[in-house]
Design a protein around this motif. Sequence first.
Motif, PDB file in Angstrom:
ATOM      1  N   LYS A  70     -10.943   0.922   2.290  1.00 54.42           N
ATOM      2  CA  LYS A  70     -11.430   1.764   1.194  1.00 54.42           C
ATOM      3  C   LYS A  70     -10.512   2.947   0.900  1.00 54.42           C
ATOM      4  O   LYS A  70     -10.857   3.822   0.124  1.00 54.42           O
ATOM      5  N   SER A 108      -8.018  -7.525   1.998  1.00 57.70           N
ATOM      6  CA  SER A 108      -9.238  -6.713   1.963  1.00 57.70           C
ATOM      7  C   SER A 108      -9.411  -5.914   3.246  1.00 57.70           C
ATOM      8  O   SER A 108      -9.737  -4.722   3.220  1.00 57.70           O
ATOM      9  N   TRP A 163      -8.170  -1.331  -5.227  1.00 59.64           N
ATOM     10  CA  TRP A 163      -7.628  -2.691  -5.348  1.00 59.64           C
ATOM     11  C   TRP A 163      -8.696  -3.614  -5.915  1.00 59.64           C
ATOM     12  O   TRP A 163      -9.881  -3.412  -5.728  1.00 59.64           O
ATOM     13  N   GLU A 164      -8.238  -4.637  -6.643  1.00 55.77           N
ATOM     14  CA  GLU A 164      -9.133  -5.650  -7.191  1.00 55.77           C
ATOM     15  C   GLU A 164      -8.443  -7.004  -7.148  1.00 55.77           C
ATOM     16  O   GLU A 164      -7.208  -7.086  -7.126  1.00 55.77           O
ATOM     17  N   LEU A 165      -9.256  -8.063  -7.156  1.00 53.00           N
ATOM     18  CA  LEU A 165      -8.761  -9.428  -7.173  1.00 53.00           C
ATOM     19  C   LEU A 165      -9.235 -10.116  -8.449  1.00 53.00           C
ATOM     20  O   LEU A 165     -10.367  -9.921  -8.877  1.00 53.00           O
ATOM     21  N   LYS A 186       0.832  -1.204   0.000  1.00 53.70           N
ATOM     22  CA  LYS A 186       0.000   0.000   0.000  1.00 53.70           C
ATOM     23  C   LYS A 186       0.870   1.260   0.000  1.00 53.70           C
ATOM     24  O   LYS A 186       0.626   2.193  -0.781  1.00 53.70           O
ATOM     25  N   GLN A 230      -6.417 -13.217   0.792  1.00 55.50           N
ATOM     26  CA  GLN A 230      -7.309 -12.243   0.159  1.00 55.50           C
ATOM     27  C   GLN A 230      -8.161 -11.526   1.207  1.00 55.50           C
ATOM     28  O   GLN A 230      -8.380 -10.311   1.123  1.00 55.50           O
ATOM     29  N   HIS A 231      -8.632 -12.274   2.193  1.00 48.33           N
ATOM     30  CA  HIS A 231      -9.434 -11.674   3.270  1.00 48.33           C
ATOM     31  C   HIS A 231      -8.607 -10.669   4.071  1.00 48.33           C
ATOM     32  O   HIS A 231      -9.075  -9.560   4.380  1.00 48.33           O
ATOM     33  N   ALA A 247      -3.823  -9.962  -6.688  1.00 49.27           N
ATOM     34  CA  ALA A 247      -4.371  -8.657  -6.292  1.00 49.27           C
ATOM     35  C   ALA A 247      -3.639  -7.567  -7.056  1.00 49.27           C
ATOM     36  O   ALA A 247      -2.417  -7.615  -7.224  1.00 49.27           O
TER      37      ALA A 247
END
Length: 253
Positions: free
Chosen positions: A51, A46, A55-57, A22, A42-43, A69
């Motif tokens: 927010k 997230s 980001w996207e998976l 990040k 992934q959890h 990711a």
Amino acid sequence: MSLYQHFRPEEKVFIDQVLDWKMAVEDSYAPKLTDFLDPREQHILSAVLGKGIGWELFGGGPGNERKRALIFPEYFVPEPEDFQIALLEFAVPKFSSLTHRDVLGAIMGSGVKRSKIGDIIVAADRVQFFAAKELASYFTFHLDKVGNTGVNVAEIPLEKAMPPRETWKESSVVSSSLRLDAVLSASVNLARQKVQQMIRQGLVKVNWKQTEDCDYPLREGDVISVRGFGRIKILGSAKTKKEKWRLLIGKQK
């Protein structure tokens, strides 16, 4: 409240890595692509990113379990090709029988890290697997045998991906505690001593990580993988009047 309080101590290393990703995106104002992450990772990603950043998976196909990711600044609009995923396929000859374990073993035996490989889908007549794009040519030229079966690997479009072949069957069990050995004993209907032996032999994973700790405390949402028994997911839990735990579990072969 510290961010780490929401997770297990052994997950701190991955949390720090996500925070580093990040920070790198915020500092460079350029997107960051990760390797394939398992569902637990992934959890965590997230929860850590929230927010405050884009980001996207994406795993290469709908319903895939393992995904890469992409973390990016506000201006960036991601496209599927930004995830750099290749879909590889090979035919399974008649009278041959290959398992997920056979395919993963051949891939790992070639020296490729697990984090570079996504889902593996095994059908009666063919096998597909997702990999980091930069490894596509390596597999097409060098992966020529899986088990005792000769194979010819080719890259195909992502649009030709087969759907994942997984089903869950729900049931209810009663466990004396939320310890790994107790829950596993109740779930697979084996004596606790036998289950403890399996755990210590390295045959059990929790959330995709091997553990040899019989006392490992489980929570709702945890996924237990047991060699020879498939997967078990804790879907719900409640205390009984006798201070035991009634668990709603899902079993997957």
